[in-house]
Scaffold this active site. Structure first.
Site, mmCIF file in Angstrom:
data_model
loop_
_atom_site.group_PDB
_atom_site.id
_atom_site.type_symbol
_atom_site.label_atom_id
_atom_site.label_comp_id
_atom_site.label_asym_id
_atom_site.label_seq_id
_atom_site.Cartn_x
_atom_site.Cartn_y
_atom_site.Cartn_z
ATOM 1 N N GLY A 179 0.818 -1.216 0.000
ATOM 2 C CA GLY A 179 0.000 0.000 0.000
ATOM 3 C C GLY A 179 0.848 1.261 0.000
ATOM 4 O O GLY A 179 2.087 1.201 0.097
ATOM 5 N N TYR B 70 -16.024 2.992 7.335
ATOM 6 C CA TYR B 70 -14.562 2.945 7.474
ATOM 7 C C TYR B 70 -14.152 3.371 8.889
ATOM 8 O O TYR B 70 -13.430 2.652 9.589
ATOM 9 C CB TYR B 70 -13.930 3.871 6.428
ATOM 10 N N ASP C 154 -3.717 -13.051 3.763
ATOM 11 C CA ASP C 154 -5.011 -12.391 3.920
ATOM 12 C C ASP C 154 -5.369 -12.395 5.408
ATOM 13 O O ASP C 154 -5.476 -13.463 6.027
ATOM 14 C CB ASP C 154 -6.074 -13.129 3.095
HETATM 15 N N1 LIG Z 1 -4.165 7.080 2.929
HETATM 16 C C1 LIG Z 1 -4.474 7.944 3.901
HETATM 17 O O1 LIG Z 1 -4.610 9.165 3.675
HETATM 18 C C2 LIG Z 1 -4.636 7.437 5.322
HETATM 19 C C3 LIG Z 1 -4.911 8.370 6.337
HETATM 20 C C4 LIG Z 1 -5.017 7.921 7.668
HETATM 21 C C5 LIG Z 1 -4.842 6.575 7.954
HETATM 22 N N2 LIG Z 1 -4.607 5.671 6.937
HETATM 23 C C6 LIG Z 1 -4.410 4.273 7.296
HETATM 24 O O2 LIG Z 1 -3.092 3.930 6.878
HETATM 25 C C7 LIG Z 1 -3.036 2.555 6.505
HETATM 26 C C8 LIG Z 1 -2.446 2.445 5.107
HETATM 27 O O3 LIG Z 1 -3.266 3.164 4.196
HETATM 28 P P1 LIG Z 1 -2.889 3.231 2.638
HETATM 29 O O4 LIG Z 1 -3.458 4.490 2.089
HETATM 30 O O5 LIG Z 1 -1.452 2.922 2.478
HETATM 31 O O6 LIG Z 1 -3.773 2.011 2.076
HETATM 32 P P2 LIG Z 1 -3.694 1.253 0.679
HETATM 33 O O7 LIG Z 1 -2.744 1.932 -0.231
HETATM 34 O O8 LIG Z 1 -5.100 1.038 0.232
HETATM 35 O O9 LIG Z 1 -3.064 -0.167 1.082
HETATM 36 C C9 LIG Z 1 -3.806 -1.082 1.831
HETATM 37 C C10 LIG Z 1 -2.951 -2.286 2.114
HETATM 38 O O10 LIG Z 1 -3.716 -3.229 2.894
HETATM 39 C C11 LIG Z 1 -3.636 -4.505 2.273
HETATM 40 N N3 LIG Z 1 -4.856 -5.278 2.531
HETATM 41 C C12 LIG Z 1 -6.128 -4.970 2.179
HETATM 42 N N4 LIG Z 1 -6.962 -5.957 2.528
HETATM 43 C C13 LIG Z 1 -6.210 -6.913 3.128
HETATM 44 C C14 LIG Z 1 -6.482 -8.192 3.682
HETATM 45 N N5 LIG Z 1 -7.719 -8.721 3.686
HETATM 46 N N6 LIG Z 1 -5.452 -8.917 4.199
HETATM 47 C C15 LIG Z 1 -4.184 -8.410 4.184
HETATM 48 N N7 LIG Z 1 -3.860 -7.218 3.660
HETATM 49 C C16 LIG Z 1 -4.858 -6.475 3.131
HETATM 50 C C17 LIG Z 1 -3.444 -4.226 0.801
HETATM 51 O O11 LIG Z 1 -2.895 -5.380 0.151
HETATM 52 P P3 LIG Z 1 -3.158 -5.642 -1.444
HETATM 53 O O12 LIG Z 1 -2.493 -4.500 -2.116
HETATM 54 O O13 LIG Z 1 -2.498 -6.927 -1.744
HETATM 55 O O14 LIG Z 1 -4.649 -5.654 -1.611
HETATM 56 C C18 LIG Z 1 -2.479 -3.039 0.860
HETATM 57 O O15 LIG Z 1 -1.168 -3.495 1.066
HETATM 58 C C19 LIG Z 1 -4.470 2.034 6.644
HETATM 59 O O16 LIG Z 1 -4.592 1.386 7.890
HETATM 60 C C20 LIG Z 1 -5.323 3.279 6.614
HETATM 61 O O17 LIG Z 1 -6.514 3.067 7.329
HETATM 62 C C21 LIG Z 1 -4.482 6.077 5.629
#
Ligand SMILES: NC(=O)c1ccc[n+]([C@@H]2O[C@H](COP(=O)([O-])OP(=O)(O)OC[C@H]3O[C@@H](n4cnc5c(N)ncnc54)[C@H](OP(=O)(O)O)[C@@H]3O)[C@@H](O)[C@H]2O)c1
Length: 292
Positions: A10, A135, A47
Site C-alpha cells: 500500500g 470505514y 489475507d
Molecule cells: N491514505 C491515507 O490518507 C490514510 C490516512 C489515515 C490513515 N490511513 C491508514 O493507513 C493505513 C495504510 O493506508 P494506505 O493508504 O497505504 O492504504 P492502501 O494503499 O489502500 O493499502 C492497503 C494495504 O492493505 C492490504 N490489505 C487490504 N486488505 C487486506 C487483507 N484482507 N489482508 C491483508 N492485507 C490487506 C493491501 O494489500 P493488497 O495490495 O495486496 O490488496 C495493501 O497493502 C491504513 O490502515 C489506513 O486506514 C491512511
C-alpha cells in the site's frame, strides 16, 4: 530486531518498508496479494481474514515488532462492502493484535483521523471518537481491540500525501498529473485536515515502534489546511495555473455518507515525545517530494 509490516504493497506500507530497512535487522513484508516491491523486499501474500494462514505466517515471521498498515482503506469501498470492512479492519486487526500479544511482540496499529465526526477539529487523544462512516467505525473497533493489550500502540494518522513508491497511482499522483497536464481539479474549501507526508508518517511510525511508548497517539502535520488550500499550494509549487484548482463544497459532493468537516489532529503528545524528528510544513514537504 525482526519487524513485520502488513499492508506493505500500500501507499504507506511502501514507505514503511523503506524506512524500516534502515532500522531493523530483518523486515518481513505482507500484502493481501503477491506483487514485487520497489525496495526489493519480497511481498508475502497473507489475507488477514484467513485466520489459519495468518497464524502460520506469523509463526514463520517471528517478529519482535509488528507495524500494521493493512486495511480496507478507501471510505467508499468500506461503505459498499461493510462486512468485508469489518472482517479486514476490525477482526483482522484483532486477530493480529492477539497473535502479537501472545508471542511477546509489540504492535503499532495505523488508525485514522476519520474516527472523529469533524465538528470541532484540533482533536487530542482525550477527545471522544464518533465516526461518521463504515470505514471510521471499523477502524475504531480495531483501536479498541489493540488497546486491550498493554504494550500495543494505536497511531491515528492524518491525511497522507506524497508520490507512490509501490507502482500504484495515489490520489496525490493523480492531482499532480492533472495539474501538469492543465486539467482542472475540484477540491473542497470546507474540509480541513492536518495532512502529513507519507515519508514523515513512516519515519514517525518507525520511531514510535522502536520506542517504549504504548497507548493512543496522534500523528498529523503542523498545519491545518483545507483540501483546496493544499491543491492551490501544489499548483503553485508545480508552476501550474492556480485557476485549475476549482473550489468545491462538501454539500455538492454526492457522497452516501456524511463527510467530516474538520478532522485536524493535535499532535502535541507525539511532538513532545519525539521533538528531534523533523516536522515539515506543507510547502517544504512539497519541495522535498517534488524537487523542481
Ligand atoms: N491514505 C491515507 O490518507 C490514510 C490516512 C489515515 C490513515 N490511513 C491508514 O493507513 C493505513 C495504510 O493506508 P494506505 O493508504 O497505504 O492504504 P492502501 O494503499 O489502500 O493499502 C492497503 C494495504 O492493505 C492490504 N490489505 C487490504 N486488505 C487486506 C487483507 N484482507 N489482508 C491483508 N492485507 C490487506 C493491501 O494489500 P493488497 O495490495 O495486496 O490488496 C495493501 O497493502 C491504513 O490502515 C489506513 O486506514 C491512511
Amino acid at each position: 530486531m525482526r519487524v513485520l509490516v502488513t499492508g506493505a504493497s500500500g501507499q504507506l506500507g511502501g514507505y514503511l518498508v523503506r524506512r524500516l530497512l534502515l532500522k531493523a535487522d530483518e523486515v518481513t513484508a505482507w500484502s493481501r496479494t503477491t506483487c514485487s516491491l520497489a525496495t526489493g523486499v519480497p511481498l508475502l501474500p497473507v489475507d488477514l481474514t484467513d485466520t489459519a494462514t495468518l497464524a502460520a505466517a506469523y509463526r514463520r515471521a517471528r517478529p519482535h515488532i509488528v507495524l500494521h498498515a493493512a486495511a480496507l482503506a478507501r471510505v467508499s469501498d468500506c461503505y459498499h462492502d461493510p462486512e468485508r470492512a469489518r472482517c479486514v479492519n476490525a477482526e483482522g486487526t484483532a486477530a493480529l493484535a492477539r497473535l502479537a500479544a501472545e508471542n511477546g511482540a509489540r504492535l503499532v496499529h495505523v488508525s485514522t483521523d476519520l474516527v472523529f465526526d469533524g465538528d470541532t477539529g484540533a482533536y487530542t487523544e482525550n477527545d471522544p471518537a464518533v465516526p461518521l462512516s463504515v470505514y471510521g467505525r471499523t477502524k475504531l473497533a480495531a483501536e479498541s481491540a489493540v488497546l486491550a493489550y498493554p504494550y500495543h500502540v494505536v497511531a491515528r494518522v492524518s491525511l497522507l500525501f506524497g508520490p507512490s513508491v509501490v507502482g500504484r497511482t495515489s490520489f496525490f499522483d493523480e492531482q499532480v498529473a492533472a495539474l501538469r497536464a492543465g486539467r482542472p481539479v475540484t477540491l473542497f474549501v470546507d474540509e480541513w485536515r492536518t495532512a502529513i507526508s507519507l515519508a514523515a508518517a513512516a519515519n514517525g511510525l518507525a520511531d514510535l515502534a522502536f520506542s517504549d511508548y504504548s497507548g493512543l497517539i496522534h500523528l498529523g502535520g503542523p498545519e491545518r489546511l483545507s483540501r483546496w488550500e493544499m491543491g492551490l499550494r501544489l499548483a503553485t509549487h508545480l508552476g501550474a495555473d492556480p485557476n485549475l484548482v476549482v473550489p468545491g463544497c462538501r454539500n455538492q459532493a454526492r457522497a452516501p455518507e456524511p463527510r467530516p468537516r474538520d478532522t485536524s489532529l493535535d499532535s502535541s503528545r507525539w511532538r513532545h515525545l519525539f521533538p528531534k524528528l523533523p516536522w515539515t510544513g506543507y510547502d517544504d514537504s512539497l519541495s522535498q517530494l517534488l524537487p523542481s
